[in-house]
Design an enzyme around this catalytic site. Structure first.
Site, PDB file in Angstrom:
ATOM      1  CB  SER A  57      -0.939  -0.038   1.205  1.00 18.02           C
ATOM      2  OG  SER A  57      -1.938   0.949   1.099  1.00 18.02           O
ATOM      3  CG  ASP A  84      -3.922  -2.004   0.106  1.00 15.66           C
ATOM      4  OD1 ASP A  84      -2.747  -2.395   0.224  1.00 15.66           O
ATOM      5  OD2 ASP A  84      -4.356  -0.986   0.657  1.00 15.66           O
TER       6      ASP A  84
END
Length: 459
Positions: free
Chosen positions: A47, A166
């Site tokens: 991320s 993610d």
């Protein structure tokens, strides 16, 4: 005790806007022990942590990264709905940052050293990517790792034809299983560099290989990861990262002798380190960025130990965020009016964005269909086959004995045309009706002939 003879890695957990915590920790490491970052074998992240890792690998200054995080948080806070406003795209903002900051040879510097954590949407399994064929492919991988569904965007990005999201959802701490990996997380837990609560916690949760203690402090940290805080709060988070990294360096006995700092208890009364400005210079700088009413928006104790470049960025961000318009919008009646206005305009904005998206998709679809048709037409022109593939053009076989006779009238018009063809190769040539003497005669009479001999209207 840290073993310099073995290879070591650095890993950053995903944390949204709290990635400024890593920047404060890295500023401390660069001041004291820069070898700890420059000599790392691999640097990984998930991320927002992968963006910090990529910045370190390709050589983006952390001051510029810090300024971009503050700018993004400021843009998000301008909207009443923050990052959830339909006109704000956190993923597109990250892509624009990568397109602007990454050098042309970023994929060459990143291959083999940068490790990015991805989550495959089809089966929810984790994928670690360390090899990149081009700069665009590197941007695609980083964008996939930053895509949080319905938060950063709605349409997932793809990498080599496969959709990902993610990486923190499956592995928030890549390279965690390696023996000599330095882990960083802005949540209190068991990471090497992380906040210290000071009290013993009986409850602890593990999310994506990241140990997180269950307490009220971590609840607040998780909320500020998704919701952009004010610049003053981001400055405090950055300073906490600086101090926690200093604790780690002292515990591992990594502080070099020439840069050895006093104890943390004595730092409030001791002058800044060698890279900090003198007291008079620091005071002049603080007065420069304060308002005319002598009110300074930053707590000097919060930014005391940060590098001078970080202080300038923070002063600029706080000064622009506290202008007259921002002060007016902080009044409760004004905020209530702006909230109601946003709710009224939200359906119109959603319809506009949906129509814009549909037009974009239709244009892309038409472009692909047109390209396929043009490619197929070109291929048909290149390969023309008849029957078994042997094509022989039909050409009339006329010998030198062929007789052509034209009869013209007195006005210069063509009245009669007689064509006599003598067949020499009856096997391949066309066979017309033959006369007894072996020749064939084709006569064509015209009822009405144009004044021009070259054009015949009616035969």
């Amino acid at each position: 005790m840290f073993n310099w003879d073995e290879e070591w890695n650095i890993s950053f957990a995903g944390c949204g806007f709290r990635s400024v915590y890593y920047l404060g920790a890295l500023s401390c490491i660069f001041e004291r022990v820069p070898r700890l970052v420059h000599g790392a074998s691999k640097i990984g992240g998930a991320s927002s942590g992968c963006l910090v890792a990529a910045a370190l690998v390709v050589g983006i200054p952390i001051e510029e990264f810090f300024a971009d995080v503050l700018t993004t948080a400021k843009k998000a806070r301008k909207h009443t709905l923050g990052v959830f406003h339909p006109t704000f795209s956190l993923l597109q903002t990250a892509k624009d940052f990568l397109q602007q900051k990454l050098p042309e040879d970023a994929h060459l510097k990143s291959s083999g050293r940068l490790c990015v954590s991805l989550t495959r949407i089809s089966d929810r399994k984790n994928v670690l990517v360390s090899e990149f064929e081009s700069r665009e492919e590197l941007i695609q991988v980083l964008a996939c790792s930053c895509f949080f569904p319905c938060y950063s965007a709605f349409i997932p990005p793809s990498y080599r034809g496969v959709y990902y999201m993610d990486g923190a959802l499956s592995n928030n701490m890549p390279l965690f299983e390696h023996r000599n990996t330095i882990t960083m997380a802005p949540f209190s837990g068991e990471s090497d560099i992380c906040p210290r609560e000071g009290t013993f916690n009986f409850f602890e949760a593990t999310f994506g290989n990241v140990s997180i203690q269950v307490n009220t402090g971590n609840v607040h940290r998780v909320c500020t990861s998704f919701l952009p805080p004010k610049p003053e709060k981001l400055a405090e988070i950055c300073h906490n990262g600086y101090m926690d990294a200093l604790h780690f360096l002292r515990e591992r006995d990594l502080l070099e002798t020439q840069n050895l700092q006093p104890s943390l208890e004595e730092m409030d009364t001791v002058a800044p380190c060698f890279c900090e400005p003198m007291e008079s210079e620091e005071t002049a700088m603080n007065e420069k960025y304060c308002h005319k009413n002598d009110q300074c928006w930053l707590n000097l104790k919060v930014i005391k130990n940060l590098p001078l470049s970080f202080k300038k960025v923070l002063h600029e961000a706080c000064r622009h965020s506290h202008d007259g318009s921002s002060q007016l919008s902080e009044f409760p009646p004004v905020r209530m009016f702006l909230s109601l206005l946003t709710l009224l305009l939200l359906p119109i904005e959603l319809l506009y964005l949906l129509a814009k998206r549909m037009l974009t998709l239709m244009a892309e679809l038409c472009r692909r269909i047109w390209s396929r048709k043009s490619s197929s037409s070109h291929s048909d022109m290149r390969t023309q086959t008849v029957g078994d593939g042997n094509f022989e053009p039909l050409t009339p076989q006329v010998s030198t004995n062929s007789n052509i006779t034209l009869h013209m009238d007195n006005n210069g018009n063509m009245e009669q045309l007689s064509l006599t063809i003598t067949s020499t190769t009856p096997d391949k040539a066309l066979k017309p009706n033959t006369s007894p003497n072996g020749t064939s005669t084709l006569k064509q009479r015209c009822k009405r002939i144009n004044s021009k001999p070259s054009r015949i209207k009616d035969c």
